[in-house]
Design a protein around this motif. Sequence first.
Motif, PDB file in Angstrom:
ATOM      1  N   ILE A   1       0.835  -1.205   0.000  1.00  0.00           N
ATOM      2  CA  ILE A   1       0.000   0.000   0.000  1.00  0.00           C
ATOM      3  C   ILE A   1       0.868   1.251   0.000  1.00  0.00           C
ATOM      4  O   ILE A   1       0.627   2.205  -0.759  1.00  0.00           O
ATOM      5  CB  ILE A   1      -0.933  -0.004   1.233  1.00  0.00           C
ATOM      6  CG1 ILE A   1      -1.994  -1.091   1.116  1.00  0.00           C
ATOM      7  CG2 ILE A   1      -1.576   1.361   1.442  1.00  0.00           C
ATOM      8  CD1 ILE A   1      -3.006  -0.847   0.034  1.00  0.00           C
ATOM      9  N   LEU A   2       1.885   1.261   0.844  1.00  0.00           N
ATOM     10  CA  LEU A   2       2.752   2.439   0.955  1.00  0.00           C
ATOM     11  C   LEU A   2       3.519   2.679  -0.336  1.00  0.00           C
ATOM     12  O   LEU A   2       3.679   3.819  -0.780  1.00  0.00           O
ATOM     13  CB  LEU A   2       3.718   2.265   2.129  1.00  0.00           C
ATOM     14  CG  LEU A   2       3.074   2.188   3.520  1.00  0.00           C
ATOM     15  CD1 LEU A   2       4.130   1.921   4.588  1.00  0.00           C
ATOM     16  CD2 LEU A   2       2.321   3.469   3.833  1.00  0.00           C
ATOM     17  N   GLU A   3       3.993   1.607  -0.962  1.00  0.00           N
ATOM     18  CA  GLU A   3       4.740   1.786  -2.215  1.00  0.00           C
ATOM     19  C   GLU A   3       3.843   2.297  -3.328  1.00  0.00           C
ATOM     20  O   GLU A   3       4.265   3.153  -4.124  1.00  0.00           O
ATOM     21  CB  GLU A   3       5.386   0.450  -2.600  1.00  0.00           C
ATOM     22  CG  GLU A   3       6.542   0.052  -1.683  1.00  0.00           C
ATOM     23  CD  GLU A   3       7.125  -1.301  -2.022  1.00  0.00           C
ATOM     24  OE1 GLU A   3       8.264  -1.572  -1.596  1.00  0.00           O
ATOM     25  OE2 GLU A   3       6.438  -2.099  -2.710  1.00  0.00           O
ATOM     26  N   LYS A   4       2.607   1.809  -3.400  1.00  0.00           N
ATOM     27  CA  LYS A   4       1.679   2.277  -4.436  1.00  0.00           C
ATOM     28  C   LYS A   4       1.351   3.754  -4.271  1.00  0.00           C
ATOM     29  O   LYS A   4       1.137   4.470  -5.253  1.00  0.00           O
ATOM     30  CB  LYS A   4       0.391   1.460  -4.401  1.00  0.00           C
ATOM     31  CG  LYS A   4       0.521   0.049  -4.953  1.00  0.00           C
ATOM     32  CD  LYS A   4      -0.790  -0.692  -4.792  1.00  0.00           C
ATOM     33  CE  LYS A   4      -0.660  -2.143  -5.249  1.00  0.00           C
ATOM     34  NZ  LYS A   4      -1.920  -2.895  -5.005  1.00  0.00           N
ATOM     35  N   SER A   5       1.273   4.207  -3.022  1.00  0.00           N
ATOM     36  CA  SER A   5       0.930   5.617  -2.787  1.00  0.00           C
ATOM     37  C   SER A   5       2.176   6.480  -2.588  1.00  0.00           C
ATOM     38  O   SER A   5       2.078   7.615  -2.110  1.00  0.00           O
ATOM     39  CB  SER A   5       0.001   5.744  -1.574  1.00  0.00           C
ATOM     40  OG  SER A   5       0.557   5.091  -0.448  1.00  0.00           O
ATOM     41  N   GLU A   6       3.348   5.921  -2.945  1.00  0.00           N
ATOM     42  CA  GLU A   6       4.615   6.669  -2.951  1.00  0.00           C
ATOM     43  C   GLU A   6       4.960   7.225  -1.577  1.00  0.00           C
ATOM     44  O   GLU A   6       5.425   8.360  -1.439  1.00  0.00           O
ATOM     45  CB  GLU A   6       4.557   7.782  -4.005  1.00  0.00           C
ATOM     46  CG  GLU A   6       4.301   7.267  -5.414  1.00  0.00           C
ATOM     47  CD  GLU A   6       4.076   8.371  -6.426  1.00  0.00           C
ATOM     48  OE1 GLU A   6       4.190   9.558  -6.055  1.00  0.00           O
ATOM     49  OE2 GLU A   6       3.777   8.059  -7.592  1.00  0.00           O
TER      50      GLU A   6
END
Length: 504
Positions: free
Chosen positions: A456-461
């Motif tokens: 989730i964190l990687e997708k939302s940068e």
Amino acid sequence: MLTLVQKPAEPEPLKTIESSIEDRLKDENFSWMKPIVRDLYKIPNEQKNLSPEQLQELYTNGGVMKVYPFREESTVKIPPPVNSFEQAFGSNASIMGEIRKNGFEKPSPIQSQMWPLLLSGQDCIGVSQTGSGKTLAFLLPALLHIDAQLAQYEKNDEEQKPSPFVLVLSPTRELAQQIEGEVKKYSYNGYKSVCLYGGGSRPEQVEACRGGVEIVIATPGRLTDLSNDGVISLASVTYVVLDEADRMLDMGFEVAIRRILFEIRPDRLVALTSATWPEGVRKLTDKYTKEAVMAVNGSLDLTSCKSVTQFFEFVPHDSRFLRVCEIVNFLTAAHGQNYKMIIFVKSKVMADHLSSDFCMKGINSQGLHGGRSQSDREMSLNMLRSGEVQILVATDLASRGIDVPDITHVLNYDFPMDIEEYVHRVGRTGRAGRKGEAMSFLWWNDRSNFEGLIQILEKSEQEVPDQLRRDAEKYRLKCQSGRDGPRPSFRNNKNKNSNFQASY
């Protein structure tokens, strides 16, 4: 040894508006009814001959919009999105006046596509993060829809006008009340509405239903109760909204929803909104919509809001109260009264416990959970909205649909049971173009969610803490060796005793 091979579920036959009208005419419960006036929309002249490049520019204006038929074999025509309020409602002085009075500058991405779809009489599924304007996306077309249906009765004054025309199903009392507030705000053509929910005055709700209303906003439980008692008939409903459909399914309302839809004419217009796109919502869409069009703002993959900066600390449970007091004192020193925060906890008991501890420390807060009376819950929300208190301690009851647009901070005192709930909690801040901040306390007992959280964190940068990566890898290796494994979730469909309302 013989083994049973489960036959894969076949998709529902493609339903069209024409086939649903045929179904209505064959059903003696609905065959006598007037046809639904569906197409209320004229594509503006400037949008009739758009090139693919111009259309793509409209879809990307203000957000990444994807618009396509829910079923691949559908040949439904999709109108282009509007880029101004005038293109959707310019001929309606009353609605345009309210839009200007509320200071709206332009439609949100989800509104720009749902409005022409619903005004064209097409079933529509709006998937967008919380705070993106989905309520007005289905509400304003509903008001014009009522106009069109009532116009069929103007020629004969003696003909009794049916009611209600519009039904909005909502997962929680708080969200239902907020939608009713939006209806009353527009006070359009004197149309009456009623909000039906458990915990409210049943005699007052019964009286309002029997007095005749055009719009019903309801939680599935109370609506089923009143329908069973013959207080309200849903046969006249022509426009159905399933708001926060993913949440309603999470809360165990699927059977009630199916029962309610069975009582409504098959050629009804359906609008469904959801912040996520789980399997249960897809099945609901497949069964109860007709050539529906998907309007997706962002991604169908679970992702958290990019406008919210997300922080994490690994804090053992016995140190969390001290740490949260430090955070509250810091925010008060830095922002004074110019911040509002929701602190999420895992249970009703914990919400009461933390609120009491805050009181002992001289920190003014309110609690919100399903064990409090309806009047207490309304008071807590109103105090937060007005700024009388700046801190709300809440269970996941407050993670969806609660409209307090100026929440600046979210704190996960207890990390949620699954990643989907994390996304909805964080979505309480950073709404309507604002920025927000979220802090989450973590510990090893949250390990089954670490890998999903990293995704989730990687997708939302967002920045991923090193310890989170290390512990996620440690847990993965333990699972591979058989020394650890995921925890069961209360959302497990096989657990028939799982009950959201009892848990929260």
